[in-house]
Design a protein around this motif. Structure first.
Motif: not given
Length: 413
Positions: A234, A256, A258, A277, A281-282, A284
């Motif tokens: 990533a 991804l 999350p 990261r 991601a979480n 998003s």
């Protein structure tokens, strides 16, 4: 409590008299002061700093020239954040025991904390003279030299420390930065190879690749970038660098997950990059509960980390915890979109509906999984359309997730 405090505690306890013996001799001021010092250190260890200072004060009345007592008082004041008092007692301890290693360390640390880098270096110069075989003292001296921008001398200090005891990877990273700043690129490459051999890590492989590019060793640079991506698929910076050098050799970015990223971050508490990261991601994915957990631990483990602060401010805005969002944004660069949203919410103006990690805010009629922020903004939009009843329903939905929000309470009055 620091190492010298424990050593002193053991030494004093080892010389204490038994109750029977103490009853047979007159009170000795040195012995009494030592006992008070031990009791004070115990109080300090247990977190009773006021009690510790009271006992140290009694000891100091009996032994006003005891460097250990002054040093113990300085450490308590340092722990309490009173650097002026800490510095006063630390300097007094050092004047009483000019070559005391622990007093030199304490004085150096406090001088550096208060901005006296030259004074800190002077104390460390004395310390390495007293303890020439102590690797940690040379490392601290190197760090102060870097802060003073004396990088040539800092490099020599790091090298001496490394000769005495092989430096751990984080300290080798400090030396790597010195080599790069001095333009010693071949030495920097050699050091990255040593670091990768001891502890393979994507950031080190990426740095090695970047240096190799500067040296014109493109094939080796490509291999190093590929290693960085193998270690951390990533790693976007490594992916972009490899894409510039060899687009055909750049793998597709991984999908991804999350939840998996959050679990990995919680299992690797020291990896701030992984936590950043996972939090992004979480956010998003709009899993605000997991994002909250990642943020709380992240702020505890990595206070002041800029990327965490930015993502945390975004989450706090979703939760309508505006004061906390402002606190997180204070002192960090960037975050224009977050600052604009915060200002719009506080001024009552219509804000933009795009956030860095979350993307477009959900204020349309087809979204039910809105955050309190989004329910608030939807209510505001409905009110502007004259749909007052629907606006109130939306604000009440927001209140379910942010029951203490002054912004919501003011709209529902």
């Amino acid at each position: 409590m620091r190492a010298f405090t424990f050593a002193l505690l053991v030494a004093v306890l080892g010389t204490s008299l038994t109750p029977e013996a103490s009853a047979q001799v007159p009170q000795d001021p040195v012995l009494t002061a030592s006992r008070l010092l031990v009791r004070g250190m115990t109080r300090s260890f247990l977190g009773d700093y006021d009690g510790a200072l009271a006992l140290f004060d009694q000891a100091l009345r009996l032994q006003p020239d005891d460097a250990a007592i002054h040093g113990a008082i300085a450490e308590v004041h340092e722990t309490q954040g009173d650097l002026n008092q800490a510095s006063f007692y630390a300097e007094r301890a050092l004047s009483l025991a000019p070559e005391g290693p622990e007093h030199l360390r304490l004085a150096s640390r406090l001088r550096r904390t208060t901005g006296d880098l030259v004074g800190s270096l002077e104390a460390l110069d004395t310390l390495v003279g007293v303890r020439p075989r102590e690797s940690a003292a040379h490392v601290e001296r190197a760090r102060v030299l870097v802060a003073l921008e004396q990088r040539g001398e800092a490099r020599a200090a790091y090298a001496l420390a490394d000769d005495l005891a092989p430096l751990p990877t984080p300290v080798l990273g400090e030396l790597l930065e010195v080599h790069i700043d001095l333009g010693e690129l071949q030495e920097a490459v050699s050091l990255t190879e040593r670091m990768l051999s001891a502890e393979p890590a994507a950031p080190v492989a990426l740095t090695r690749g970047q240096i190799l590019v500067q040296l014109g060793r493109t094939e080796e640079a490509i291999e190093s970038m590929q290693l960085a991506l193998t270690l951390d698929p990533a790693n976007q910076e490594a992916r972009e660098a490899l894409a510039e050098l060899a687009p055909e050799a750049t793998p597709e970015p991984p999908a991804l997950d999350p939840a998996a990223m959050a679990q990995e971050a919680e299992e690797n508490l020291r990896d701030v990059g992984l936590r950043v990261r996972a939090l992004a991601a979480n956010l998003s994915a709009r899993d605000f509960a997991t994002a909250e957990r990642l943020l709380e631990d992240g702020l505890l483990f990595f206070p002041g980390q800029q990327a965490l602060a930015m993502l945390g401010a975004e989450l706090r805005l979703h939760q309508l915890r505006l004061e906390e969002a402002r606190d997180l944004l204070e002192g960090v660069g960037g975050g224009a979109a977050l600052r604009d949203l915060l200002q719009a919410l506080e001024s009552g103006s219509e804000p933009a509906v795009q956030l860095p990690a979350t993307g477009s805010l959900r204020t349309g009629a087809d979204a039910e999984d809105r955050s309190p922020l989004e329910w608030l903004l939807r209510g505001d939009a409905l009110e502007r359309q004259g749909q007052d009843a629907a606006a109130v329903r939306s604000w009440r939905r927001a209140l379910e997730g942010a029951p203490d929000s002054p912004l919501l309470l003011s709209r529902l009055q």
